[in-house]
Write an enzyme that holds these catalytic residues in place. Structure first.
Site, PDB file in Angstrom:
ATOM      1  N   SER A 131      -8.478 -16.421  14.942  1.00 28.80           N
ATOM      2  CA  SER A 131      -7.863 -15.491  15.884  1.00 28.80           C
ATOM      3  C   SER A 131      -8.236 -15.846  17.307  1.00 28.80           C
ATOM      4  CB  SER A 131      -8.306 -14.062  15.573  1.00 28.80           C
ATOM      5  OG  SER A 131      -7.684 -13.187  16.478  1.00 28.80           O
ATOM      6  N   LYS A 185      -8.662 -11.413   7.966  1.00 28.43           N
ATOM      7  CA  LYS A 185      -7.796 -11.696   9.127  1.00 28.43           C
ATOM      8  C   LYS A 185      -6.597 -10.747   9.125  1.00 28.43           C
ATOM      9  CE  LYS A 185      -5.910 -13.829  12.669  1.00 28.43           C
ATOM     10  NZ  LYS A 185      -4.523 -14.022  12.485  1.00 28.43           N
ATOM     11  N   HIS A 188      -7.764  -7.433  10.275  1.00 31.64           N
ATOM     12  CA  HIS A 188      -7.952  -7.572  11.728  1.00 31.64           C
ATOM     13  C   HIS A 188      -6.624  -7.349  12.455  1.00 31.64           C
ATOM     14  CE1 HIS A 188      -7.294 -10.137  15.244  1.00 31.64           C
ATOM     15  NE2 HIS A 188      -8.540  -9.875  15.601  1.00 31.64           N
ATOM     16  N   ASN A 189      -5.579  -7.987  11.986  1.00 27.94           N
ATOM     17  CA  ASN A 189      -4.283  -7.840  12.647  1.00 27.94           C
ATOM     18  C   ASN A 189      -3.752  -6.417  12.529  1.00 27.94           C
ATOM     19  OD1 ASN A 189      -4.655 -10.601  12.837  1.00 27.94           O
ATOM     20  ND2 ASN A 189      -2.483 -11.053  12.589  1.00 27.94           N
ATOM     21  N   GLU A 192      -5.508  -4.397  14.970  1.00 24.69           N
ATOM     22  CA  GLU A 192      -4.948  -4.723  16.286  1.00 24.69           C
ATOM     23  C   GLU A 192      -3.683  -3.873  16.540  1.00 24.69           C
ATOM     24  OE1 GLU A 192      -4.564  -9.006  16.886  1.00 24.69           O
ATOM     25  OE2 GLU A 192      -2.544  -8.658  17.663  1.00 24.69           O
TER      26      GLU A 192
END
Ligand code: NAG
Ligand code: NAG
Ligand code: NAG
Length: 491
Positions: A131, A185, A188-189, A192
């Site tokens: 990232s 990941k 994480h997105n 976000e």
């Protein structure tokens, strides 16, 4: 042929790949670069990589021959069939213990499968979240590797030196087994998406609710960026709001309000539904983008559906702005609480030993959600790696209690104004549900038993001859018997 000199190979010389190579080179590693279009390799060596230790390879065979053993090869190619195709092309030139690393945006089930396939052949696989975009790749990304546990000692030094550093600690640690790197990941997105939606709602409330303009809102975000909300996204939001077009009008006001999405937020929401975990804030963030996307329909609706009259705010403006900061903070705590609950649930299901403190540490720098807040999450999981949820941690427990009154006032006011706050509101609804010893699911169970004979359990202590302890009970609710049964309806 001379002895191999390459510490690591990289396939895929788009900007991300080039930047990651230059970053690894700066950290002292010898990288061997390969691209299917071999002229790209020559171009790269003659230009961006000129004067570095970077080596080129014009075939997969040459790439593998130039790497020290165990070979480590990063794929930075389009997610999907391209990854499998390159793995297939590599296999003939690899030996037991060699490591294939997928640094692309692969969906985690693919990484689970690839780990199993490569391990069956004596090879090792790593699926790594990367990232931070092009800038992060060049100067220090957040790296989230997971896969074959045996691969970690061999790649640890390269990965940790290449990653972003915060207070001398790398934003990279081993995540866990099989597809866990890409899973983390993905979460994480999703997080976000949630952080961005919360910030957008705060902007909307300040603009349409309090009626203040972009430059003043920018100042508020700049102030917030010095406190508990200190983060990359708050910082860039202030910069965006201050950015004027040539005519002096804030450029952001000229951007069409239709949000795009590439799918990782949606993946997280789907994973949450599959796991049966209430990751409501990310879900609302995805749906808010969906609602934004039907612009034309919203325009038509705005002509025929009225909301409340929005009177000028008569309260204490600064108090309200402080409340909003707390509402954003508390909602963010809920979002991360939900994200970590999802990872815990999935880890349980897939037998992953996830490193939660490590995950928070990886997100502290190098990536879009980087923030001071993630340092506090790291500390919470360092204190107790088996923490049930962030809300049980003293620090977050106190923070959310402190934030609670302002959080409620903001949502109540937004409701009266008719300004949508899907993320703020769902966070509060989750919070109130989570802290409720009793929720109205007793009635749901009664309804399910009434129409579908789905049975229920009795509250301990309330048993009697009709309601025996520990049994799945069905009640004849109507006294008429009935022609409904569990097989005719399900819910
Ligand atoms: C090769 O390089 C180009 C950019 O120069 C990139 O778009 C492409 O994805 C690379 N492909 C592979 C498979 O190496
Ligand atoms: C924004 O609001 C402030 C305070 O009311 C005012 O001084 C400033 O001129 C306004 N800026 C613009 C661009 O309207
Ligand atoms: C429900 O109760 C009624 C009245 O006592 C009885 O006639 C009927 O058979 C019962 N139905 C079932 C499914 O037990």
């Amino acid at each position: 042929m001379s002895a191999p000199v390459g510490d690591i190979g990289l396939i895929g010389l788009a900007v991300m790949g080039q930047n990651l190579i230059l970053n690894m080179n700066d950290k002292g590693f010898t990288v061997v670069a390969y691209n299917r279009t071999t002229s790209k390799v020559d171009d790269f060596l003659a230009n961006e990589a000129k004067g570095t230790k970077v080596q080129g390879a014009h075939s997969i065979q040459e790439l593998c021959a130039k790497l020290k053993r165990p070979r480590k090869i990063i794929l930075l190619v389009k997610a999907g069939p391209a990854v499998d195709s390159f793995i297939q092309q590599l296999e003939p030139y690899l030996e037991a213990g060699d490591i294939v690393i997928d640094g692309g945006n692969s969906h985690y089930p693919d990484s689970i499968r690839r780990t199993q396939e490569l391990e069956a052949k004596g090879l090792l696989f790593v699926g790594s979240g990367v990232s931070g975009g092009e800038e992060g790749a060049r100067h220090g990304p957040s790296l989230m590797p997971g896969g074959s546990n045996a691969a970690w000692p061999a790649i640890k030094e390269i990965f940790q030196k290449t990653a972003a550093q915060v207070n001398g600690e790398p934003c990279c640690d081993w995540v866990g087994e099989t597809g866990s790197g890409h899973y983390v990941k993905m979460v994480h997105n999703g997080i976000e998406y949630g952080d961005m939606q919360l910030i957008a709602e705060a902007y909307d409330i300040l603009k349409r609710g309090l009626g203040i303009n972009e430059s003043e809102i920018a100042d508020i975000f700049t102030t917030w960026n010095k406190g508990v909300l200190d983060s990359f996204l708050i910082e860039i939001t202030a910069n965006i709001l201050k950015f004027n077009d040539d005519d002096g009008v804030p450029l952001v006001t000229k951007i069409l309000d239709k949000a795009g999405q590439k799918g990782t937020g949606k993946w997280t929401a789907i994973a949450a539904l599959d796991a049966g975990t209430a990751v409501t804030l990310i879900g609302e963030a995805v749906f808010a983008r969906c609602l934004s996307a039907i612009k034309d329909e919203r325009v038509r609706a705005s002509k025929v559906i009225n909301g409340p009259q929005r009177d000028a705010f008569r309260g204490d403006k600064q108090q309200f702005i402080d409340d909003l900061e707390q509402a954003l903070y508390a909602s963010k705590i809920i979002s991360y609480t939900q994200g970590f609950m999802l990872m815990r649930e999935t880890a349980k299901e897939l037998n992953w030993n996830l490193n939660y403190a490590g995950i928070a540490r990886m997100w502290r720098g190098g990536c879009i959600i980087k923030s001071v807040f993630l340092g506090d999450i790291t500390s919470a999981y360092e204190k107790n790696k088996d923490l049930e949820s962030l809300l049980f941690d003293d620090f977050f427990n106190k923070a959310v209690h402190k934030a609670q009154p302002g959080w409620r006032r903001v949502i109540a006011q937004a409701c009266l104004w008719g300004i949508p706050t899907p993320a703020f509101s769902t966070a509060l609804a989750f919070f109130d549900g989570y802290r409720s010893e009793v929720v109205p699911a007793n009635l749901l169970q009664a309804q399910r038993d009434y129409f579908g004979a789905h049975t229920f359990r009795v509250v301990p202590g309330k048993e009697n001859s009709r309601l025996p302890k520990g049994a799945d009970i069905h009640i004849n609710w109507t006294g008429r018997g009935g022609n409904v049964s569990a097989s005719s309806y399900s819910a």
